[in-house]
Motif scaffolding. Sequence first.
Motif, PDB file in Angstrom:
ATOM      1  N   LEU A 161      14.219  32.511  -6.503  1.00  0.00           N
ATOM      2  CA  LEU A 161      14.381  31.542  -5.424  1.00  0.00           C
ATOM      3  C   LEU A 161      14.535  32.238  -4.076  1.00  0.00           C
ATOM      4  O   LEU A 161      14.992  33.375  -3.978  1.00  0.00           O
ATOM      5  CB  LEU A 161      15.553  30.606  -5.694  1.00  0.00           C
ATOM      6  N   ASP A 162      14.159  31.531  -3.037  1.00  0.00           N
ATOM      7  CA  ASP A 162      14.349  31.978  -1.661  1.00  0.00           C
ATOM      8  C   ASP A 162      15.625  31.313  -1.144  1.00  0.00           C
ATOM      9  O   ASP A 162      15.668  30.089  -1.002  1.00  0.00           O
ATOM     10  CB  ASP A 162      13.152  31.563  -0.810  1.00  0.00           C
ATOM     11  N   PRO A 163      16.674  32.085  -0.875  1.00  0.00           N
ATOM     12  CA  PRO A 163      17.927  31.469  -0.437  1.00  0.00           C
ATOM     13  C   PRO A 163      17.778  30.604   0.805  1.00  0.00           C
ATOM     14  O   PRO A 163      18.506  29.620   0.968  1.00  0.00           O
ATOM     15  CB  PRO A 163      18.840  32.669  -0.171  1.00  0.00           C
ATOM     16  N   THR A 164      16.840  30.941   1.676  1.00  0.00           N
ATOM     17  CA  THR A 164      16.704  30.195   2.929  1.00  0.00           C
ATOM     18  C   THR A 164      16.031  28.841   2.734  1.00  0.00           C
ATOM     19  O   THR A 164      16.002  28.023   3.661  1.00  0.00           O
ATOM     20  CB  THR A 164      15.926  31.006   3.974  1.00  0.00           C
ATOM     21  N   THR A 165      15.496  28.592   1.543  1.00  0.00           N
ATOM     22  CA  THR A 165      14.929  27.279   1.247  1.00  0.00           C
ATOM     23  C   THR A 165      15.598  26.682   0.010  1.00  0.00           C
ATOM     24  O   THR A 165      14.968  25.987  -0.787  1.00  0.00           O
ATOM     25  CB  THR A 165      13.407  27.364   1.024  1.00  0.00           C
ATOM     26  N   SER A 166      16.899  26.952  -0.130  1.00  0.00           N
ATOM     27  CA  SER A 166      17.654  26.487  -1.300  1.00  0.00           C
ATOM     28  C   SER A 166      18.961  25.847  -0.864  1.00  0.00           C
ATOM     29  O   SER A 166      19.466  26.105   0.231  1.00  0.00           O
ATOM     30  CB  SER A 166      17.934  27.652  -2.256  1.00  0.00           C
ATOM     31  N   ALA A 167      19.507  25.026  -1.740  1.00  0.00           N
ATOM     32  CA  ALA A 167      20.811  24.391  -1.519  1.00  0.00           C
ATOM     33  C   ALA A 167      21.630  24.516  -2.788  1.00  0.00           C
ATOM     34  O   ALA A 167      21.088  24.534  -3.894  1.00  0.00           O
ATOM     35  CB  ALA A 167      20.653  22.912  -1.151  1.00  0.00           C
ATOM     36  N   MET A 168      22.957  24.622  -2.619  1.00  0.00           N
ATOM     37  CA  MET A 168      23.834  24.764  -3.780  1.00  0.00           C
ATOM     38  C   MET A 168      24.944  23.724  -3.733  1.00  0.00           C
ATOM     39  O   MET A 168      25.581  23.506  -2.701  1.00  0.00           O
ATOM     40  CB  MET A 168      24.435  26.157  -3.850  1.00  0.00           C
ATOM     41  N   PHE A 169      25.193  23.118  -4.911  1.00  0.00           N
ATOM     42  CA  PHE A 169      26.242  22.115  -5.097  1.00  0.00           C
ATOM     43  C   PHE A 169      27.283  22.699  -6.040  1.00  0.00           C
ATOM     44  O   PHE A 169      26.955  23.114  -7.152  1.00  0.00           O
ATOM     45  CB  PHE A 169      25.640  20.840  -5.695  1.00  0.00           C
ATOM     46  N   GLU A 170      28.545  22.682  -5.620  1.00  0.00           N
ATOM     47  CA  GLU A 170      29.578  23.436  -6.336  1.00  0.00           C
ATOM     48  C   GLU A 170      30.946  22.832  -6.053  1.00  0.00           C
ATOM     49  O   GLU A 170      31.228  22.430  -4.911  1.00  0.00           O
ATOM     50  CB  GLU A 170      29.523  24.898  -5.858  1.00  0.00           C
ATOM     51  N   ASP A 171      31.802  22.767  -7.100  1.00  0.00           N
ATOM     52  CA  ASP A 171      33.142  22.211  -6.912  1.00  0.00           C
ATOM     53  C   ASP A 171      34.149  23.233  -6.414  1.00  0.00           C
ATOM     54  O   ASP A 171      35.136  22.867  -5.767  1.00  0.00           O
ATOM     55  CB  ASP A 171      33.659  21.597  -8.221  1.00  0.00           C
ATOM     56  N   ASP A 172      33.943  24.517  -6.702  1.00  0.00           N
ATOM     57  CA  ASP A 172      34.894  25.561  -6.306  1.00  0.00           C
ATOM     58  C   ASP A 172      34.450  26.132  -4.958  1.00  0.00           C
ATOM     59  O   ASP A 172      33.409  26.781  -4.870  1.00  0.00           O
ATOM     60  CB  ASP A 172      34.928  26.663  -7.363  1.00  0.00           C
ATOM     61  N   PRO A 173      35.225  25.916  -3.905  1.00  0.00           N
ATOM     62  CA  PRO A 173      34.791  26.371  -2.579  1.00  0.00           C
ATOM     63  C   PRO A 173      34.585  27.881  -2.500  1.00  0.00           C
ATOM     64  O   PRO A 173      33.773  28.356  -1.693  1.00  0.00           O
ATOM     65  CB  PRO A 173      35.907  25.902  -1.646  1.00  0.00           C
ATOM     66  N   ARG A 174      35.296  28.640  -3.318  1.00  0.00           N
ATOM     67  CA  ARG A 174      35.098  30.092  -3.310  1.00  0.00           C
ATOM     68  C   ARG A 174      33.662  30.456  -3.639  1.00  0.00           C
ATOM     69  O   ARG A 174      33.123  31.463  -3.154  1.00  0.00           O
ATOM     70  CB  ARG A 174      36.009  30.770  -4.336  1.00  0.00           C
ATOM     71  N   ASN A 175      33.040  29.636  -4.486  1.00  0.00           N
ATOM     72  CA  ASN A 175      31.710  29.959  -4.986  1.00  0.00           C
ATOM     73  C   ASN A 175      30.591  29.554  -4.033  1.00  0.00           C
ATOM     74  O   ASN A 175      29.416  29.699  -4.367  1.00  0.00           O
ATOM     75  CB  ASN A 175      31.495  29.288  -6.346  1.00  0.00           C
TER      76      ASN A 175
END
Length: 215
Positions: A161-175
């Motif tokens: 994946l290209d990080p600049t064209t990706s999104a992440m959904f996560e419950d732990d803010p550290r991550n």
Amino acid sequence: MPAKHFSHVQTWVFDLDHTLYPPEMQLFDQIEVRMANWVMKELGVDRPEADRLRAKYWREHGTTLAGLMRVHGVEPDGYLLDVHDIDFTVLTPDPMLRRAIIALPGRKIIYTNGTAPYAENVLKARGLSGLFDATYGVEHADFHPKPDRAAFEKVFATDGLDPTTSAMFEDDPRNLAIPHAMGLRTVHVAPAALPQDHIHHHTDDLRGFLTQLTG
């Protein structure tokens, strides 16, 4: 409306626990009990000490397993099999979440600090099987856990994946700190917002949030 902030996204990265199902379903509560029992048995400590170590290692190393590996030289395979031997029937299917994920353009992947087989069991119980292009567990990161940068770099490189064209959904803010630094759009999925510079968006309703992106 958040949609304009995601128009560039081609890869959607989802955490699993407390992200694709709500905390009140209490699935992870079972894992925490099994983790404490495992620590008691393998390290020969009582429950208060097992709970203290579990919390300490989560806080200092990212996961209980990471602390057990680094401090005690624990081999991960047996531990992971044991702590994920739980009852998945506490989860219920979410057809509306399924439709919201299907509607997202581009690739969708799972990245969890659990294992890929465990993730598949969760997805099945939630009615989300077959939606994701890839599922990555801690084993795919050489057992480095989120939030370690090495973990993200390994999994993201494997996926291509290209990080600049990706999104992440996560419950732990550290991550979300490292993904933000790498260029991903970050979404904190949790009951309460936690204003931090590395969090672009917050939602307590993943299904509703995703629907806004495609509706």
